[in-house]
Design an enzyme around this catalytic site. Structure first.
Site, PDB file in Angstrom:
ATOM      1  N   ASP A   1       0.669  11.437   1.473  1.00  0.00           N
ATOM      2  CA  ASP A   1       0.119  10.411   2.386  1.00  0.00           C
ATOM      3  C   ASP A   1       1.139   9.743   3.311  1.00  0.00           C
ATOM      4  O   ASP A   1       1.059   8.527   3.554  1.00  0.00           O
ATOM      5  CB  ASP A   1      -0.615   9.330   1.578  1.00  0.00           C
ATOM      6  CG  ASP A   1      -1.796   9.867   0.793  1.00  0.00           C
ATOM      7  OD1 ASP A   1      -2.028  11.091   0.828  1.00  0.00           O
ATOM      8  OD2 ASP A   1      -2.476   9.067   0.122  1.00  0.00           O
TER       9      ASP A   1
ATOM     10  N   LYS B   1      -7.674  14.410   1.097  1.00  0.00           N
ATOM     11  CA  LYS B   1      -8.242  13.851  -0.145  1.00  0.00           C
ATOM     12  C   LYS B   1      -8.989  12.549   0.158  1.00  0.00           C
ATOM     13  O   LYS B   1      -8.493  11.702   0.894  1.00  0.00           O
ATOM     14  CB  LYS B   1      -7.140  13.616  -1.177  1.00  0.00           C
ATOM     15  CG  LYS B   1      -6.061  12.624  -0.769  1.00  0.00           C
ATOM     16  CD  LYS B   1      -4.948  12.631  -1.800  1.00  0.00           C
ATOM     17  CE  LYS B   1      -3.881  11.607  -1.536  1.00  0.00           C
ATOM     18  NZ  LYS B   1      -4.307  10.207  -1.600  1.00  0.00           N
TER      19      LYS B   1
ATOM     20  N   CYS C   1      -1.281   5.907  -4.592  1.00  0.00           N
ATOM     21  CA  CYS C   1      -1.571   7.346  -4.536  1.00  0.00           C
ATOM     22  C   CYS C   1      -0.537   8.197  -5.256  1.00  0.00           C
ATOM     23  O   CYS C   1      -0.880   9.247  -5.817  1.00  0.00           O
ATOM     24  CB  CYS C   1      -1.742   7.779  -3.086  1.00  0.00           C
ATOM     25  SG  CYS C   1      -3.251   7.075  -2.384  1.00  0.00           S
TER      26      CYS C   1
END
Ligand code: C5J
Length: 232
Positions: A27, A132, A165
């Protein structure tokens, strides 16, 4: 590259086979990292995340040079938000929710400028990018299939944010039998306390979720993994 290599780490050396290890970059998206973006609009200090960019760019270059598979992830949703649970959508300040217009396009929506990975760490065409909808990289994605297909057993885990995350993905990976080394200066949090605690939680109790080492130790190991052995 051959055999087994060691990285000095906490709580003990991390052992990996260069043929079955991948670099996972979680990310590193403009929405989280760019000044003026979504992360900053929530009151966060993005400079804390941006410290990750330089060491991670160096690690990415070393992983590519060593021939390791590199897997990038992006958190985000379909434009119609059909993959976003209402409970996730409802959270946060009503004017800055997922799908709302932000400085870099609709917040965390696939295809928007802000959803994509920062230029410094742009994926190469031959690298896998996992989109995701959740915090964990395994939930509702093809990551497990990608790892099984490529024979990956160990992950060098990097990206943001450490306690969200990165942690969720490391926990998911543990439950699936993967060994995770979290690279301490290549993961970042908006909250220094969470960064410290997040890393401590990985190595507590004999490495309950895995290992932690800094990028210098990982770079050393990757370099020796590709260097020819000295003549006897
Ligand atoms: C967050 C992430 N913090 N990538 N996402 O919402 O950690």
């Amino acid at each position: 590259m051959t055999a087994v290599h060691h990285i000095p780490a906490q709580p003990a050396d991390f052992t990996f086979d260069p043929n079955t290890v991948a670099l996972l970059v979680i990310d590193m998206q403009r929405d989280f990292l760019l000044p003026g973006g979504f992360g900053e609009s929530l009151g966060n200090d993005v400079t804390l995340l941006r410290t990750v960019i330089e060491p991670l760019a160096a690690l990415l270059a070393a992983a590519r040079a060593a021939g390791l598979p590199v897997i990038h992830t992006r958190e985000g949703h379909l434009p119609d938000l059909s993959d976003c649970p209402p409970a996730k959508l409802a959270r946060g300040n009503p004017s800055q929710r997922i799908g709302d217009p932000g400085r870099f396009g609709r917040i965390l929506i696939r295809g928007e400028y802000g959803h994509d990975i920062i230029d410094e760490l742009a994926p190469r065409d031959d690298e896998v990018v996992i989109d995701k909808p959740g915090k964990g990289a395994f939930y509702a994605t093809e990551l497990a299939d990608v790892l099984a297909r490529t024979g990956i057993r160990s992950l060098l885990v990097t990206g943001v944010t450490t306690e969200v995350c990165v942690h969720t993905t490391v926990r998911e990976a543990n439950d699936r039998g993967y060994e995770c080394l979290v690279v301490s200066d290549c993961v970042g949090s908006y909250f220094p306390d969470f960064q410290r605690a997040g890393l401590a939680m990985i190595t507590a109790q004999g490495g309950i979720f895995g290992w932690v080492a800094d990028s210098a130790a990982v770079l050393d190991a990757l370099t020796s993994a590709v260097s020819p052995a000295p003549a006897q």
